[in-house]
Scaffold this motif. Structure first.
Motif, PDB file in Angstrom:
ATOM      1  N   LEU A 142       0.829  -1.207   0.000  1.00  0.00           N
ATOM      2  CA  LEU A 142       0.000   0.000   0.000  1.00  0.00           C
ATOM      3  C   LEU A 142       0.866   1.262   0.000  1.00  0.00           C
ATOM      4  O   LEU A 142       0.566   2.237  -0.710  1.00  0.00           O
ATOM      5  N   GLU A 143       1.925   1.244   0.794  1.00  0.00           N
ATOM      6  CA  GLU A 143       2.837   2.391   0.834  1.00  0.00           C
ATOM      7  C   GLU A 143       3.495   2.608  -0.525  1.00  0.00           C
ATOM      8  O   GLU A 143       3.638   3.750  -0.982  1.00  0.00           O
ATOM      9  N   ALA A 144       3.885   1.497  -1.162  1.00  0.00           N
ATOM     10  CA  ALA A 144       4.515   1.597  -2.479  1.00  0.00           C
ATOM     11  C   ALA A 144       3.530   2.130  -3.509  1.00  0.00           C
ATOM     12  O   ALA A 144       3.888   2.941  -4.376  1.00  0.00           O
ATOM     13  N   GLN A 145       2.267   1.680  -3.415  1.00  0.00           N
ATOM     14  CA  GLN A 145       1.245   2.158  -4.345  1.00  0.00           C
ATOM     15  C   GLN A 145       0.982   3.648  -4.159  1.00  0.00           C
ATOM     16  O   GLN A 145       0.834   4.391  -5.143  1.00  0.00           O
ATOM     17  N   LYS A 146       0.927   4.082  -2.898  1.00  0.00           N
ATOM     18  CA  LYS A 146       0.728   5.514  -2.628  1.00  0.00           C
ATOM     19  C   LYS A 146       1.896   6.339  -3.158  1.00  0.00           C
ATOM     20  O   LYS A 146       1.706   7.397  -3.755  1.00  0.00           O
ATOM     21  N   LEU A 150       1.747   9.131  -6.130  1.00  0.00           N
ATOM     22  CA  LEU A 150       2.277  10.472  -5.921  1.00  0.00           C
ATOM     23  C   LEU A 150       3.312  10.805  -6.982  1.00  0.00           C
ATOM     24  O   LEU A 150       3.319  11.922  -7.526  1.00  0.00           O
ATOM     25  N   HIS A 151       4.164   9.830  -7.280  1.00  0.00           N
ATOM     26  CA  HIS A 151       5.181  10.016  -8.325  1.00  0.00           C
ATOM     27  C   HIS A 151       4.517  10.294  -9.671  1.00  0.00           C
ATOM     28  O   HIS A 151       4.950  11.178 -10.425  1.00  0.00           O
ATOM     29  N   GLU A 152       3.459   9.549  -9.981  1.00  0.00           N
ATOM     30  CA  GLU A 152       2.745   9.739 -11.243  1.00  0.00           C
ATOM     31  C   GLU A 152       2.121  11.132 -11.310  1.00  0.00           C
ATOM     32  O   GLU A 152       2.217  11.822 -12.336  1.00  0.00           O
TER      33      GLU A 152
END
Length: 392
Positions: A142-146, A150-152
């Protein structure tokens, strides 16, 4: 050997103690097996025991697959140094060694995350470390997806800003290709647009050789009329049966995978955005979504810039030596150029919003103007000579 009455109770007590110890050991084994969290014991970094939950986390079938092997085999290399340093601190008797998050390598090639706490314990006459862990794979995902979202957002915001500030097509192409390279982690990129002969031609590229551009120029899976064109991604050119004709060209360039992304604007296909990968690449739904989003931004910017190269040309043509007057549908003057002012003597502020009738010289009858307006209304065109009246 005969036993004296004194010796018999001592032996009985020893046997009883041994049986008690075995029962207690079995009790603890069953307890650890039922723990809802991963647990293991290792001596000097070598697995001695793993419970079922730990085996499951590592993607194994049984504990025997790991017993006798190094714990470093299941820890990602990026975390070896921190794991070794923590083991040393525990064995040196340091109290309250903090828990640590480790990235693990599963048997199936995947990864998992664990937060571990360890303490030193005796095990079969050796100093061992008892480790209890908490599976935090879902949390880290979940942290990686968030972080990825954000990066996107940041990359797309940056692209929107750069396209909005761009003054030339070259600046648009450069910003768009950089965004595609960043978000899709691609190795190369290019933008192709249809020319007047309806063939796609390279307008800009990043990382492609001149020989590749020459070989690939003019080729496309779409025609300019294909307004329903959808992105096409090829995982591996060397194995894809539809790419047999292109394998030699791709191999010479060192390309294994690529994608075609249509540049569509208002039901009009402008061209395509290409991304290239040096290694085989299975593109995800996220990759396709990002590629389409970038392509939409680019198509809008290209269309805007084309409308702007057209406005500049029109403005340049407007300020010519010939007098020009533009009216609205009601025949009221919207704009005149400097040559009009020089010829008629009327400034722009004196004629805008008024009828061209103010220029009538009286030398033409009503039928003359009727024929002129009839031609304009029916064909959109009239050519002829007019006697007009100057301001003086």
């Amino acid at each position: 050997m005969s036993l004296t009455p004194v010796q018999q109770p001592e032996l009985f007590n020893q046997d009883a103690q041994a049986a008690c110890d075995l029962e207690l050991a079995e009790h603890y084994r069953l307890l650890t097996e039922k723990l809802p969290m991963p647990m293991l014991i290792h001596v000097a970094g070598t697995f001695k025991y793993l419970n079922h939950k730990c085996v499951e986390l590592l993607g194994g079938e049984s504990a025997e697959e790991f017993i006798g092997t190094s714990v470093l085999n299941v820890i990602h290399p990026d975390y070896h140094a921190s794991a070794i340093e923590r083991i040393q601190r525990i064995l040196q008797g340091e109290a309250n060694v903090e828990s640590v998050e480790l990235k693990l390598l599963r048997k199936d090639g995947g990864t998992a995350w664990i937060e571990t706490t360890g303490v030193a314990v005796p095990f079969a006459g050796q100093q061992a470390i008892y480790v209890v862990g908490l599976d935090i794979s879902d949390r880290r995902q979940l942290e990686a997806q968030k972080a990825q979202r954000l990066h996107e957002k940041e990359a797309l915001y940056k692209l929107s800003y750069q396209l909005g500030q761009a003054q030339t097509l070259e600046q648009i192409y450069s910003a768009a290709m950089q965004a595609m390279l960043t978000l899709l982690e691609a190795d190369r990129a290019s933008i192709l647009l249809f020319d007047k002969d309806q063939r796609m031609r390279f307008q800009a590229s990043h990382g492609l050789s001149p020989s590749y551009i020459t070989a690939a120029d003019g080729h496309s899976p779409w025609l300019s009329q294909d307004v329903d064109a959808q992105p096409i991604f090829i995982d591996d050119i060397q194995t894809d049966t539809t790419m047999a004709h292109f394998r030699d060209v791709a191999r010479a360039e060192g390309i294994r995978g690529f994608g075609f992304v249509p540049l569509l604007h208002q039901e009009h296909l402008l061209g395509k955005f290409m991304v290239y990968f040096n290694d085989p690449r299975v593109c995800t739904e996220t990759d396709i979504r990002l590629a389409k989003t970038i392509a939409l931004h680019v198509a809008l910017a290209i269309d805007r810039e084309h409308n702007a190269q057209a406005l500049r040309i029109a403005a340049s043509a407007f300020e010519t030596h010939a007098g020009i007057m533009v009216t609205d549908g009601k025949g009221l003057i919207l704009r005149v150029n400097r040559a009009f002012t020089a010829i008629t003597g009327y400034a722009s502020s004196e004629v805008v919003g008024k009828s061209p009738a103010l220029l009538q010289s009286g030398r033409h009858d009503r039928s003359f103007y009727h024929v002129m307006w009839q031609s304009l209304n029916n064909t959109g065109y009239w050519e002829g000579e007019l006697w007009n009246r100057r301001k003086n």
